[in-house]
Design an enzyme around this catalytic site. Structure first.
Site, mmCIF file in Angstrom:
data_model
loop_
_atom_site.group_PDB
_atom_site.id
_atom_site.type_symbol
_atom_site.label_atom_id
_atom_site.label_comp_id
_atom_site.label_asym_id
_atom_site.label_seq_id
_atom_site.Cartn_x
_atom_site.Cartn_y
_atom_site.Cartn_z
ATOM 1 C CG ASP A 173 -5.497 26.023 34.838
ATOM 2 O OD1 ASP A 173 -5.007 26.755 33.948
ATOM 3 O OD2 ASP A 173 -4.834 25.158 35.437
ATOM 4 C CG ASP A 185 -5.473 25.529 20.095
ATOM 5 O OD1 ASP A 185 -4.633 24.886 19.424
ATOM 6 O OD2 ASP A 185 -5.179 26.532 20.761
#
Length: 717
Positions: free
Chosen positions: A538, A627
């Site tokens: 975000d 990730d």
């Protein structure tokens, strides 16, 4: 001609004609003329039927030109064995040995030569004898959609000369017979079926016949004799295959079964040693004393003789080892019993290798590593074994179950080269259920993913509402965006009401998670309807519309890669003897962070349901390295590095304070280094690959007018 003469005489006999009525005279003349024409047509029709070959019937329609496979009326051809013959052209390619202009129709058409027996005019020796197997091949082509009775419209030509088994015919006479064919033309556009090439003592891997520029459908190619894109590798057929009634995943006692009789002695010695140390998991059988090929006798005396090939159904894996010939009928026999082939034959070109992904249904090991085969097989999970068994069962029933299926599959492989736009995709060749509404492996995607589908932006957020709204507004104007899915990872606070979100033209959905986990960003949510997913944090609000659109275009060309913006690298520390995570700005990359990256939805399924070891749980517990785990997962399966797009390297949120950012934690870098070291131990290797590569838009830095540039707004460092 007797019937013809009779009809003509009958029609032209003199009649008494009255001359008193001119109209009647004209009418009679017209009547006689009409009778003569009818008589001529009928006469020629009867003459054609009496002098033509037997009538042929194909799909219920009579066609006097359709080939009849009548073994009682084979034409004998006198053969001059001293005629000119040209050896096989080893340099043939699709572009220089195939006359593509013969293939003018929208489908492949094959002409079959009439059944002929070629006899040497000097020795009266027959060149070849038609076998039942080759008769089935000819019959399969004759009754297929590929057959044409007109050689002028044929793309390919199939000789009726049986060259399946080199052991049973004269090589020189066979070459002379081929050269004498009416449309041979140095073998251009001719296909030759051969399953057992070579002979003692060399056992060549390709047919020892002068075939010139002909295409070989061969069952014994190695990587040296196979002409990629020109020849077609086919299986060596076995008459012993039987229908399998047992389920592919039924309980099987042995991990590995070895029942091949033709394994070379040096490899058989290794297998005997393995059988002695793994007697409960390896079944090694050989020929019985009565030489009954339908039975096998275990080399240990603790078992009775076993029926072959049914005994192969006792093993999860079955070995195909190196014999005198490269191709062996054992492969089809193994697959008929739904046993997973373990192929220990170096350089062997597997059947239909151009279209079949054998890694889904077999295990390949080097001949020099045969001694470690049991350790390799034990390392394969039970889930993977079940998947491979189902794939073997499906491949066998689809492409190998009988000679007709093998023949038509070989022709379709060749047709896909000549008419690539009509060809099946790799997924259609290999996926068990192509109609299922499920995400499929991006390795089977077409060379270019469809642009019309677009991508879904998945935003993982906690409570940074202002930054989230700004990001949504920026994403909404990206042309390739299809929808936005907000993952609200805060269980203590409800997400803002949908009415308070920015008003955008693209679908927007919000999903609140039950637990605060970083892995939530990779869950395959049903709201995700596209194959492409953009996972984005975000606080990544600095990316421009052109950058995001260009990133999606790059992903379309490389759908099995992770394609993104922030990159990192792993390095080996010789002092600590550990892997380390580096975020320095270098030209080398080995990871693309999923805080702003595209990936295929398949990888979300793999991350959620098939992540090795305890990696997923460790990530959720430590709130870090999700990730890195995704980069490990993709690289381990594809052996491909990620792709960084655009030169931008600065991704810090200018509106966010350091205390709000997860990366501000002092232990963050230390934990990420520990992640890489831990994950590499779980995988048993380091799958990440380091590259110096970046994808940039064409002309984006050149001094050209903006109208000539597709992507103008590409950020700098």
């Amino acid at each position: 001609m007797t019937k013809l003469k009779y009809l003509l005489n009958f029609a032209t006999q003199p009649r008494s004609i009255s001359h008193s009525n001119p109209k009647e005279q004209i009418l009679n003349c017209l009547t006689y003329g009409l009778l003569v024409i009818v008589a001529l047509c009928a006469g020629f029709l009867l003459w054609d039927l009496s002098n033509s070959p037997r009538e042929g019937f194909f799909h219920g329609k009579r066609d006097s030109h359709t080939l009849i496979l009548d073994l009682e009326h084979i034409q004998e051809i006198s053969l001059n064995s001293e005629g000119e013959q040209r050896p096989r052209n080893v340099n043939c390619t699709f572009w220089d040995c195939l006359n593509i202009y013969k293939c003018e129709h929208d489908r492949l058409k094959v002409y079959i030569y009439p059944l002929q027996e070629f006899v040497d005019e000097r020795s009266d020796k027959v060149a070849t004898t038609l076998s039942s197997e080759y008769f089935q091949i000819l019959e399969a082509v004759l009754k297929s959609r590929y057959y044409t009775s007109n050689p002028n419209e044929a793309c390919l030509f199939l000789p009726s000369l049986d060259l399946l088994n080199q052991n049973v015919f004269d090589k020189h006479l066979a070459g002379a017979a081929l050269a004498s064919l009416d449309f041979w033309d140095r073998g251009a556009n001719h296909i030759i079926f051969n399953m057992l090439p070579g002979g003692a003592p060399s056992y060549n891997t390709v047919l020892d016949v002068n075939t010139d520029n002909a295409i070989i459908f061969g069952g014994g190619f190695d990587s040296w004799s196979y002409r990629p894109g020109f020849d077609v590798a086919i299986p060596v057929w076995s008459p012993r295959v039987v229908r399998q009634h047992a389920h592919a995943t039924a309980q099987r006692k042995f991990l590995l079964v070895v029942a091949q009789l033709s394994i070379l002695p040096r490899f058989l010695r290794n297998l005997r040693e393995l059988a002695s140390t793994h007697s409960e998991q390896l079944l090694l059988v050989g020929a019985c004393e009565n030489l009954d090929l339908g039975m096998r006798c275990p080399l240990s005396q603790h078992h009775r003789s076993l029926e072959y090939p049914r005994l192969l159904s006792r093993g999860k894996f079955c070995l195909l080892g190196r014999g005198l010939r490269m191709g062996q009928p054992d492969l089809v026999e193994i697959m008929s019993q739904h046993c997973i082939p373990v192929i220990a034959v170096d350089n062997y070109v597997l059947p239909f290798e151009d279209v079949i992904d054998w890694s889904l249904a077999s295990v390949r090991i080097r001949e020099s590593e045969l001694h470690s085969v049991m350790q390799k097989l034990k390392a394969i999970s039970s889930v993977k074994i079940v998947e491979m068994q189902k794939q073997v069962q499906w491949l066998y029933s689809k492409y190998f179950k009988d000679l007709k299926t093998v023949t038509l599959t070989a022709l379709e492989v060749l047709e896909s080269r000549i008419f690539p736009l009509r060809a099946r995709s790799s997924r259609q060749w290999n996926a068990i259920d192509t109609n299922a509404r499920s995400t499929f492996n991006p390795l089977f995607l077409p060379s270019l993913a469809p642009k019309s589908q677009g991508f879904t932006a998945v935003i993982l957020t906690y409570d940074r509402v202002e930054s989230l709204f700004l990001l949504i507004q920026k994403l909404a104007v990206v042309p390739s965006l299809q929808s936005i899915l907000v993952i609200w990872n805060n269980q203590k606070k409800s997400p803002p009401h949908l009415s308070t979100f920015p008003s955008i033209s693209k679908p927007l959905k919000i999903r609140q998670t039950k637990e605060n986990k970083l892995s939530n960003r990779f869950y395959p949510y049903p709201e995700i309807e596209t194959e492409a997913i953009l996972t984005i944090d975000d606080d990544i609000i600095m990316l421009t519309t052109d950058e995001l659109d260009f990133g999606y275009e790059v992903w379309r060309e490389f759908p099995d890669h992770i394609v993104g913006f922030p990159s990192r690298i792993h390095v080996w520390d010789n002092v600590t003897m550990r892997w380390h995570y580096e975020s320095e700005w270098t030209n080398q990359i080995s990871m693309v962070l999923t805080g702003a990256a595209f990936h295929h939805k398949y990888w979300s399924h793999m991350y959620t349901h098939a992540m090795p070891g305890d990696i997923k749980d460790w990530v959720d517990e430590h709130m870090n390295c999700e990730d890195i785990a995704m980069n490990f997962l993709v690289a381990n399966i594809t052996n491909n590095p990620p792709i960084k797009v655009t030169p931008r390297k600065k991704f810090k949120c200018p509106e966010c304070t350091n205390t709000e950012m997860l990366s501000a934690d002092l232990n963050h870098m230390r934990e990420r280094s520990a992640c890489i070291d831990r994950f590499s131990k779980i995988y048993g290797r380091m799958p990440l690959r380091t590259v110096e590569f970046r994808a940039d838009p064409v002309l984006f830095r050149d001094n050209f007018p903006d109208k000539l540039k597709r992507y103008n707004d590409i950020g700098s460092l």
